[in-house]
Design an enzyme around this catalytic site. Structure first.
Site, mmCIF file in Angstrom:
data_model
loop_
_atom_site.group_PDB
_atom_site.id
_atom_site.type_symbol
_atom_site.label_atom_id
_atom_site.label_comp_id
_atom_site.label_asym_id
_atom_site.label_seq_id
_atom_site.Cartn_x
_atom_site.Cartn_y
_atom_site.Cartn_z
ATOM 1 N N THR A 171 0.833 -1.211 0.000
ATOM 2 C CA THR A 171 0.000 0.000 0.000
ATOM 3 C C THR A 171 0.864 1.256 0.000
ATOM 4 O OG1 THR A 171 -1.595 -1.209 1.359
ATOM 5 C CG2 THR A 171 -1.924 1.138 1.174
ATOM 6 N N ARG A 201 7.625 -2.484 2.894
ATOM 7 C CA ARG A 201 7.661 -2.537 4.356
ATOM 8 C C ARG A 201 7.937 -3.971 4.772
ATOM 9 N NH1 ARG A 201 2.929 0.951 6.959
ATOM 10 N NH2 ARG A 201 3.728 2.397 5.424
ATOM 11 N N SER A 212 6.193 3.744 8.985
ATOM 12 C CA SER A 212 5.014 4.475 9.437
ATOM 13 C C SER A 212 4.692 4.232 10.910
ATOM 14 C CB SER A 212 3.842 4.103 8.535
ATOM 15 O OG SER A 212 2.717 4.845 8.844
ATOM 16 N N HIS A 213 3.521 3.677 11.174
ATOM 17 C CA HIS A 213 3.053 3.474 12.542
ATOM 18 C C HIS A 213 3.516 2.126 13.106
ATOM 19 C CE1 HIS A 213 0.519 1.675 9.612
ATOM 20 N NE2 HIS A 213 0.025 0.863 10.525
ATOM 21 N N LYS A 261 9.827 4.220 1.259
ATOM 22 C CA LYS A 261 8.778 4.705 0.368
ATOM 23 C C LYS A 261 9.438 5.624 -0.651
ATOM 24 C CE LYS A 261 6.218 6.622 3.863
ATOM 25 N NZ LYS A 261 5.035 7.191 4.519
ATOM 26 N N ASP A 319 1.724 9.681 14.030
ATOM 27 C CA ASP A 319 2.453 8.406 13.973
ATOM 28 C C ASP A 319 3.951 8.642 13.736
ATOM 29 O OD1 ASP A 319 2.362 9.211 11.338
ATOM 30 O OD2 ASP A 319 2.076 7.189 10.545
ATOM 31 N N ASP A 321 6.061 8.623 11.238
ATOM 32 C CA ASP A 321 6.571 9.498 10.176
ATOM 33 C C ASP A 321 5.717 10.743 9.970
ATOM 34 O OD1 ASP A 321 4.536 7.834 9.172
ATOM 35 O OD2 ASP A 321 5.205 8.116 7.116
ATOM 36 N N ASP A 326 2.492 11.365 9.176
ATOM 37 C CA ASP A 326 1.399 11.593 8.225
ATOM 38 C C ASP A 326 0.034 11.257 8.813
ATOM 39 O OD1 ASP A 326 1.912 8.880 8.157
ATOM 40 O OD2 ASP A 326 2.192 8.743 5.984
ATOM 41 N N ARG A 327 -0.017 10.378 9.824
ATOM 42 C CA ARG A 327 -1.313 10.046 10.436
ATOM 43 C C ARG A 327 -1.614 10.960 11.619
ATOM 44 N NH1 ARG A 327 -2.437 3.672 10.390
ATOM 45 N NH2 ARG A 327 -1.708 3.272 8.294
ATOM 46 N N THR A 339 -7.817 2.191 -1.303
ATOM 47 C CA THR A 339 -6.974 2.523 -0.154
ATOM 48 C C THR A 339 -5.566 2.890 -0.623
ATOM 49 O OG1 THR A 339 -8.193 1.064 1.306
ATOM 50 C CG2 THR A 339 -5.913 1.545 1.923
ATOM 51 N N GLU A 359 -8.646 9.393 4.868
ATOM 52 C CA GLU A 359 -8.790 7.948 4.931
ATOM 53 C C GLU A 359 -9.107 7.532 6.353
ATOM 54 O OE1 GLU A 359 -6.252 5.473 2.081
ATOM 55 O OE2 GLU A 359 -4.874 6.889 2.968
ATOM 56 N N GLU A 360 -9.752 6.369 6.458
ATOM 57 C CA GLU A 360 -10.092 5.839 7.771
ATOM 58 C C GLU A 360 -8.855 5.525 8.605
ATOM 59 O OE1 GLU A 360 -9.117 2.547 8.354
ATOM 60 O OE2 GLU A 360 -8.425 2.389 6.281
ATOM 61 N N SER A 361 -7.719 5.304 7.921
ATOM 62 C CA SER A 361 -6.494 4.924 8.624
ATOM 63 C C SER A 361 -5.800 6.158 9.225
ATOM 64 C CB SER A 361 -5.558 4.177 7.684
ATOM 65 O OG SER A 361 -5.325 4.940 6.517
ATOM 66 N N LYS A 363 -0.684 12.698 3.243
ATOM 67 C CA LYS A 363 -1.485 13.054 4.405
ATOM 68 C C LYS A 363 -0.567 13.750 5.397
ATOM 69 C CE LYS A 363 -1.439 8.241 6.090
ATOM 70 N NZ LYS A 363 -0.877 7.389 5.050
ATOM 71 N N ARG A 403 -8.852 -6.667 7.397
ATOM 72 C CA ARG A 403 -9.540 -5.511 7.949
ATOM 73 C C ARG A 403 -11.021 -5.610 7.593
ATOM 74 N NH1 ARG A 403 -5.196 -2.948 9.555
ATOM 75 N NH2 ARG A 403 -3.556 -2.185 8.181
HETATM 76 C C1 G16 Z 1 -0.489 3.658 4.337
HETATM 77 C C2 G16 Z 1 -1.015 4.476 3.196
HETATM 78 C C3 G16 Z 1 -2.438 4.859 3.459
HETATM 79 C C4 G16 Z 1 -3.292 3.638 3.742
HETATM 80 C C5 G16 Z 1 -2.675 2.877 4.903
HETATM 81 C C6 G16 Z 1 -3.410 1.598 5.280
HETATM 82 O O1 G16 Z 1 -0.422 4.473 5.462
HETATM 83 O O2 G16 Z 1 -0.231 5.631 3.036
HETATM 84 O O3 G16 Z 1 -2.905 5.573 2.359
HETATM 85 O O4 G16 Z 1 -4.593 4.002 4.058
HETATM 86 O O5 G16 Z 1 -1.335 2.552 4.587
HETATM 87 O O6 G16 Z 1 -3.086 0.587 4.454
HETATM 88 P P1 G16 Z 1 -3.495 -0.908 4.728
HETATM 89 O O7 G16 Z 1 -4.940 -0.893 5.141
HETATM 90 O O8 G16 Z 1 -3.263 -1.567 3.398
HETATM 91 O O9 G16 Z 1 -2.632 -1.450 5.829
HETATM 92 P P2 G16 Z 1 0.901 4.603 6.319
HETATM 93 O O10 G16 Z 1 0.613 5.695 7.292
HETATM 94 O O11 G16 Z 1 1.055 3.250 6.963
HETATM 95 O O12 G16 Z 1 2.003 4.907 5.356
#
Ligand code: G16
Length: 569
Positions: A40, A44, A140-141, A153, A304, A306, A308-309, A372, A391-393, A404, A524
Site C-alpha cells: 500500500t 515494508r 510508518s506506525h 517509500k 504516527d 513518520d 502523516d497520520r 486505499t 482515509e479511515e487509517s 497526508k 480488515r
Molecule cells: C499507508 C497508506 C495509506 C493507507 C494505509 C493503510 O499508510 O499511506 O494511504 O490508508 O497505509 O493501508 P493498509 O490498510 O493496506 O494497511 P501509512 O501511514 O502506513 O504509510
C-alpha cells in the site's frame, strides 16, 4: 510549486567539505530477492529482512533505475531528497543511499539534518525544490527496532507516493537486478547543515523544518492561533517518540506560543520508546487518559512515526477519522484561510466512512471514492478536482502537499476551535445534528495464516453475486462487489480494492487485506451504519447487528480460528 533543479550548477553556499576526492564508482554484483513488490505504501518488511546483504541496495537501485528512465537518462540534472522517521537502521540506510545516489550520478541530494524528515515535509521539500523524488525511510506506525519493522517509500515529482505504474516498474527492475552502484566513502556528517561534493554530486544537509513550516504559514493564520493560546486555549500533542516531536515543538510551542509541555513524547527514538507509534486509542493511552479528565486540554492530538497520520480528541471524546475529515470540510471556508476560496471537491478511500459525502453534497462539490492508499489522491489533487482528502487509517490532508499530514490536521482543528470558540464536543454535536452520524468501526484480525485469509476472501468474492436481495442485519443487500476504480484523470483501472456489501438502509460491510503488515496477513473489516439521530446512539450497540452478520459471512472462527479482532478502532 517552483523548481530550482538547475541551481545545482551555481556556486555552493558553503565550502565543499571533501574537495579533491574522486572515489571510484563500484558496480557490485547482486541477485534479486523475490519479495520486493511495494505494498500500500512502499516496501515494508521486518528490519532484519532489510539488514540482509544487498536487500536495501537492490530496492534502491531499482528505484534509481526507474528515475533514470523517467529523466531521459539525465540524473545529473535531477535532485533527490532523503530522510526518515528516525527508527532503528535509519542512519545506516541513509548513508548507504547517499553513496548509491552519488554513484548513480544524481546532480544534487538534499538530506535532512540528523536524517529526520517527516513524510509530509518530504512532500513539501520535493515540491519546493523541484526534485525528481524522495526516499522516506519509515514503516510508518509500525514499531521500530532490530526485531521490529523498517520500510522505504518512494515519492515522485509531485511530492506524492509513487503511483501503481511506477511501483510496478520498480518491482520489475528489482526482479531482474544484476548489480548496484556505490562508492567507498566515509559517512557524511548529518549533524549540521552543509555541503559535500562526491563523484559529481552535491550532497546538501538541509534544515528539515524550514520548507514545511514556511508552507504551513501560508495556509493558516498563525497570528490568530497565537492569540488562541495567549487567551488560554490548550493542546496536548503526543509525538509518540516519532519524527513529529521537533516539528511540533517548533510550530506549536515556539511559533504559536503554546506552553512548554504541550508536546509530549517529543524526542524521536529509534524504538519509539518501545511502543507502537500508532495514534489510536490503544497506543496513545496516556493522551487518551488525560483527555478523559474534566480539566483536560481543549484539543488532544497524536501523530504516527513518520508524521502523516493523526488522531483528534476532544475532552472525553474521540473524533473518528471519517468525522474529522467531514468536520474539516464543513468548516473549511469559514475557519481555514487556505480554503477561503472554497473546496473544488473532496475525496476519501472506499473503506472510509461516508460522512464527508454528506458535507460535500451540502457544500455542492463532488466527492471522489478511491482505493486505499494516498497515492490514489495524487491525480485528483494535481488536476485540481479535489482539495481535501482523507482515509479511515487516520489520514487527512489537502492540496498543499501530496501526502497526508498530521500536523496540518491539528492546525485545521486549532483553527476551527479558535474561530468558533467552541469546544470539540460542541462542534461534533452540532455536526451530528446537522448531518446525522456514520457509526463506524474497523476490526483488524492480525497475523492470520496468509493462505487461509486469501482463500476466505476468494470464497466470499465468489459468493458476492448471489447476495443482492438477501436479508442482512435488519436490512437487505443492495449491492455486493469487489471495488474497481477508474482514475478519472488517467483512466488507469485498479482492481480488487476490497469487497463491499452495501445494504438498502445505507449500511456497509467492507473487507480487505492490509497492504502494510509485515507478518502473515491482516484482515480488515470495516462496519458503517448511518443514523440521523443527532449522534446519540451507542456505537457498539448500533453496529452489533452488522458485526454479527459480517462475522457469520466471513466464517473467521471456522476458517482462521478467530473469535474477535485484535484491534478495534
Ligand atoms: C499507508 C497508506 C495509506 C493507507 C494505509 C493503510 O499508510 O499511506 O494511504 O490508508 O497505509 O493501508 P493498509 O490498510 O493496506 O494497511 P501509512 O501511514 O502506513 O504509510
Amino acid at each position: 510549486m517552483h523548481g530550482d533543479k538547475h541551481l545545482m550548477n551555481s556556486q555552493p553556499a558553503r565550502q565543499n567539505r571533501q574537495s579533491g576526492l574522486a572515489p571510484e564508482i563500484l558496480e557490485v554484483p547482486t541477485t534479486p530477492y523475490p519479495d520486493q513488490r511495494p505494498g500500500t505504501s512502499g516496501l515494508r518488511r521486518k528490519t532484519r529482512t532489510f539488514m540482509q546483504p544487498r536487500y536495501l541496495e537492490n530496492f534502491i537501485q531499482a528505484v534509481f533505475d526507474v528515475v533514470r528512465e523517467e529523466s531521459g537518462d539525465n540524473l545529473a540534472q535531477e535532485t533527490l531528497v532523503v530522510g526518515g522517521d528516525g527508527r532503528y537502521y535509519n542512519r545506516t540506510a541513509i548513508q548507504r543511499i547517499l553513496r548509491m545516489a552519488a554513484a548513480n550520478g544524481f546532480g544534487r541530494i538534499l538530506v535532512a539534518r540528523d536524517g529526520l524528515l517527516s513524510t509530509p515535509a518530504m512532500s513539501a521539500v520535493i515540491r519546493t525544490h523541484g526534485a525528481a523524488g524522495g526516499l522516506i525511510l519509515s514503516a510508518s506506525h509500525n514499531p521500530g527496532g532490530a526485531d521490529a519493522d523498517f520500510g522505504v517509500k518512494f515519492n515522485g515529482r509531485n511530492g506524492g507516493p509513487a503511483s501503481e505504474r511506477v511501483t510496478d516498474q520498480i518491482h520489475q527492475h528489482a526482479s531482474g537486478i544484476r548489480c548496484y552502484k556505490t562508492v567507498e566513502f566515509p559517512d557524511i556528517d548529518l549533524g549540521g547543515e552543509g555541503e559535500t561534493f562526491l563523484c559529481g554530486t552535491w550532497i546538501r544537509v538541509i534544515d528539515p523544518l524550514a520548507d514545511y513550516t514556511a508552507l504551513l504559514e501560508t495556509l493558516f493564520d498563525f497570528d490568530a492561533l497565537r492569540r488562541y493560546f495567549h487567551q488560554g486555549g490548550s493542546l496536548r500533542f503526543d509525538a509518540m517518540h516519532g519524527v513529529t516531536g521537533p516539528y511540533a515543538r517548533h510550530i506549536f510551542e515556539q511559533r504559536l506560543d503554546a506552553p512548554h509541555g504541550t508536546v509530549i513524547r517529543g524526542e524521536p527514538r529509534e524504538d519509539f520508546g518501545g511502543l507502537h507509534p500508532d495514534p489510536n486509542l490503544v497506543h496513545a493511552r496516556e493522551l487518551v487518559d488525560r483527555m478523559n479528565t474534566d480539566d483536560g486540554p481543549d484539543l488532544g492530538a497524536a501523530c504516527d512515526g513518520d508524521g502523516d497520520r493523526n488522531m483528534i480528541l476532544g475532552r472525553g471524546l474521540f473524533v473518528s477519522p471519517g468525522d474529522s475529515l467531514a468536520v474539516i470540510a464543513e468548516h473549511a471556508r469559514d475557519c481555514i484561510p487556505a480554503f477561503r476560496d472554497g473546496l473544488t471537491g473532496v475525496a476519501r478511500s472506499m473503506p472510509t466512512s461516508t460522512a464527508v459525502d454528506r458535507v460535500a453534497a451540502a457544500v455542492g462539490v463532488p466527492c471522489f471514492e478511491t482505493p486505499t492508499g494516498w497515492k490514489f489522491f495524487g491525480d485528483l489533487l494535481d488536476a485540481g478536482l479535489c482539495r481535501l482528502c482523507g482515509e479511515e487509517s487516520f489520514g487527512t490532508g489537502s492540496d498543499h502537499v501530496r501526502e497526508k499530514d498530521g500536523i496540518w490536521a491539528v492546525l485545521c482543528w486549532l483553527s476551527i476551535l479558535a474561530e468558533t470558540r467552541k469546544p470539540v464536543t460542541a462542534i461534533m454535536h452540532e455536526y451530528w445534528r446537522r448531518f446525522g452520524r456514520s457509526y463506524y468501526q474497523r476490526h483488524d484480525f492480525e497475523k492470520l495464516d496468509a493462505d487461509a485469509a486469501q482463500a476466505l476472501l476468494a470464497d466470499l468474492t465468489a459468493a458476492l453475486p448471489k447476495l443482492p436481495g438477501t436479508p442482512l442485519a435488519d436490512s437487505r443487500v443492495a449491492l455486493a462487489d469487489d471495488f474497481r476504480y477508474r482514475d478519472p484523470v488517467t483512466n488507469f483501472v485498479t482492481e480488487h480494492g476490497g469487497l463491499r456489501i452495501l445494504l438498502e438502509d445505507g449500511s456497509r460491510i467492507v473487507c480487505r487485506l492490509s497492504g502494510t503488515g509485515t507478518s502473515g496477513a491482516t484482515l480488515r473489516l470495516y462496519l458503517e451504519r448511518y443514523r440521523d439521530d443527532r449522534g446519540r446512539g451507542d456505537l457498539n450497540r448500533v453496529l452489533a447487528p452488522l458485526r454479527e452478520a459480517a462475522l457469520e459471512l466471513l466464517q473467521l472462527r471456522e476458517r482462521c480460528g478467530r473469535e474477535s479482532a485484535d484491534v478495534v478502532t
